[in-house]
Scaffold this motif. Structure first.
Motif, PDB file in Angstrom:
ATOM      1  N   SER A 149      -2.335  12.789   1.741  1.00  0.00           N
ATOM      2  CA  SER A 149      -3.171  11.378   1.836  1.00  0.00           C
ATOM      3  C   SER A 149      -3.402  11.027   3.146  1.00  0.00           C
ATOM      4  CB  SER A 149      -2.490  10.336   1.157  1.00  0.00           C
ATOM      5  OG  SER A 149      -1.395   9.871   1.602  1.00  0.00           O
ATOM      6  N   GLU A 150      -2.590  11.658   4.212  1.00  0.00           N
ATOM      7  CA  GLU A 150      -2.633  11.176   5.644  1.00  0.00           C
ATOM      8  C   GLU A 150      -4.479  11.318   6.238  1.00  0.00           C
ATOM      9  OE1 GLU A 150      -3.150  11.179   9.934  1.00  0.00           O
ATOM     10  OE2 GLU A 150      -3.395  12.970   8.714  1.00  0.00           O
ATOM     11  N   PRO A 151      -5.274  12.390   5.821  1.00  0.00           N
ATOM     12  CA  PRO A 151      -6.577  12.111   5.996  1.00  0.00           C
ATOM     13  C   PRO A 151      -7.248  11.029   5.723  1.00  0.00           C
ATOM     14  CG  PRO A 151      -6.007  14.492   5.657  1.00  0.00           C
ATOM     15  CD  PRO A 151      -4.741  13.533   5.393  1.00  0.00           C
ATOM     16  N   PHE A 152      -6.983  10.732   4.421  1.00  0.00           N
ATOM     17  CA  PHE A 152      -7.560   9.661   3.635  1.00  0.00           C
ATOM     18  C   PHE A 152      -7.621   8.341   4.613  1.00  0.00           C
ATOM     19  CE2 PHE A 152      -7.330   5.680   1.082  1.00  0.00           C
ATOM     20  CZ  PHE A 152      -8.549   5.790   0.357  1.00  0.00           C
ATOM     21  N   TRP A 153      -6.310   7.911   4.939  1.00  0.00           N
ATOM     22  CA  TRP A 153      -5.554   6.824   5.798  1.00  0.00           C
ATOM     23  C   TRP A 153      -6.380   6.732   7.224  1.00  0.00           C
ATOM     24  CZ3 TRP A 153      -4.981   3.121   2.610  1.00  0.00           C
ATOM     25  CH2 TRP A 153      -4.277   3.372   1.241  1.00  0.00           C
TER      26      TRP A 153
ATOM     27  N   ALA B  65     -11.724  20.172   1.117  1.00  0.00           N
ATOM     28  CA  ALA B  65     -12.118  19.696   2.275  1.00  0.00           C
ATOM     29  C   ALA B  65     -12.347  18.205   2.242  1.00  0.00           C
ATOM     30  CB  ALA B  65     -13.100  20.688   2.645  1.00  0.00           C
ATOM     31  N   TRP B  66     -11.894  17.591   3.505  1.00  0.00           N
ATOM     32  CA  TRP B  66     -12.254  16.192   3.517  1.00  0.00           C
ATOM     33  C   TRP B  66     -13.551  16.110   3.977  1.00  0.00           C
ATOM     34  CZ3 TRP B  66      -9.358  12.454   1.471  1.00  0.00           C
ATOM     35  CH2 TRP B  66      -7.989  12.624   1.233  1.00  0.00           C
ATOM     36  N   GLU B  67     -14.286  14.953   3.459  1.00  0.00           N
ATOM     37  CA  GLU B  67     -15.735  14.408   3.922  1.00  0.00           C
ATOM     38  C   GLU B  67     -15.912  13.113   3.601  1.00  0.00           C
ATOM     39  OE1 GLU B  67     -18.513  15.339   0.114  1.00  0.00           O
ATOM     40  OE2 GLU B  67     -18.020  17.057   1.060  1.00  0.00           O
ATOM     41  N   PRO B  68     -16.659  12.522   4.566  1.00  0.00           N
ATOM     42  CA  PRO B  68     -16.994  10.873   4.369  1.00  0.00           C
ATOM     43  C   PRO B  68     -17.892  10.954   2.970  1.00  0.00           C
ATOM     44  CG  PRO B  68     -18.309  11.850   5.950  1.00  0.00           C
ATOM     45  CD  PRO B  68     -17.604  13.030   5.549  1.00  0.00           C
ATOM     46  N   ALA B  69     -17.339   9.844   2.216  1.00  0.00           N
ATOM     47  CA  ALA B  69     -17.929   9.223   1.084  1.00  0.00           C
ATOM     48  C   ALA B  69     -19.380   8.342   1.771  1.00  0.00           C
ATOM     49  CB  ALA B  69     -17.342   8.524   0.276  1.00  0.00           C
TER      50      ALA B  69
ATOM     51  N   VAL C  23       0.744  -1.351   0.030  1.00  0.00           N
ATOM     52  CA  VAL C  23       0.015   0.093   0.152  1.00  0.00           C
ATOM     53  C   VAL C  23       0.705   1.197  -0.046  1.00  0.00           C
ATOM     54  CG1 VAL C  23      -1.913  -1.024   1.107  1.00  0.00           C
ATOM     55  CG2 VAL C  23      -0.113  -0.033   2.665  1.00  0.00           C
ATOM     56  N   SER C  24       0.238   2.450  -0.424  1.00  0.00           N
ATOM     57  CA  SER C  24       1.119   3.641  -0.281  1.00  0.00           C
ATOM     58  C   SER C  24       1.177   3.949   0.926  1.00  0.00           C
ATOM     59  CB  SER C  24       0.240   4.733  -0.967  1.00  0.00           C
ATOM     60  OG  SER C  24       0.046   4.422  -2.475  1.00  0.00           O
ATOM     61  N   ALA C  25       2.354   4.638   1.294  1.00  0.00           N
ATOM     62  CA  ALA C  25       2.770   5.130   2.450  1.00  0.00           C
ATOM     63  C   ALA C  25       1.801   6.469   2.652  1.00  0.00           C
ATOM     64  CB  ALA C  25       4.304   5.274   2.726  1.00  0.00           C
ATOM     65  N   PRO C  26       1.402   6.498   3.847  1.00  0.00           N
ATOM     66  CA  PRO C  26       0.315   7.874   4.269  1.00  0.00           C
ATOM     67  C   PRO C  26       1.202   9.167   4.023  1.00  0.00           C
ATOM     68  CG  PRO C  26      -0.073   6.032   5.668  1.00  0.00           C
ATOM     69  CD  PRO C  26       0.913   5.770   4.883  1.00  0.00           C
ATOM     70  N   GLY C  27       1.223  10.255   3.472  1.00  0.00           N
ATOM     71  CA  GLY C  27       1.827  11.252   3.123  1.00  0.00           C
ATOM     72  C   GLY C  27       1.010  12.684   3.602  1.00  0.00           C
TER      73      GLY C  27
END
Length: 142
Positions: free
Chosen positions: A16-20, A56-60, A9-13
């Motif tokens: 992308s950290e909020p996604f992980w 902005a981040w939001e839940p899908a 898997v891709s390492a959180p950066g």
């Protein structure tokens, strides 16, 4: 029988950290552009539509349709040998973005383009990876 090695898997950066972090809580997260309202996945620093940095981040909703798929019968990484055959898929999220993933918990012969799917998460080491399975029950979005 020993466990297969974790899937790569891709390492959180920083982007992308909020996604992980959301995935670790069992939530599929997407970005939304505050300027043009485009839903974005894979995590980015700028909106691919208008170039804005106002994301902005939001839940899908966690729902998708099967857009395309291939059945993999030869593992390219040791983590996938025990999974053979497995389904490599492109799914279209309810919100619009497409995501490359695996379809699990489904007989390969039952796969159909356009079938409704729902997100599930599988741990790979300490990372929760979003996968999809056939949708169960009535999960329609109003």
């Amino acid at each position: 029988m020993s466990q297969p090695p974790p899937r790569p898997v891709s390492a959180p950066g920083p982007i992308s950290e909020p996604f992980w972090r959301a995935a670790a809580k069992g939530v599929l997260a997407i970005q939304r552009c505050s300027s043009c309202r485009t839903a974005i996945l894979y995590p980015r620093a700028r909106c691919p539509r208008c170039g804005s940095r106002s994301l902005a981040w939001e839940p899908a909703h966690g729902l998708a349709t099967l857009y395309s798929f291939s059945v993999v019968r030869r593992a390219v990484h040791p983590a996938f040998r025990a999974r053979l055959p497995y389904v490599y898929a492109l799914v279209e999220l309810y919100e619009g973005p497409r995501l490359v993933t695996n379809v699990v918990d489904c007989d390969i012969s039952a796969l159909r383009i356009g079938m409704e799917l729902e997100v599930v998460f599988e741990m790979s080491g300490d990372i929760a990876v979003p996968l999809f399975r056939p949708a169960r029950g009535d999960r329609r979005i109003e």
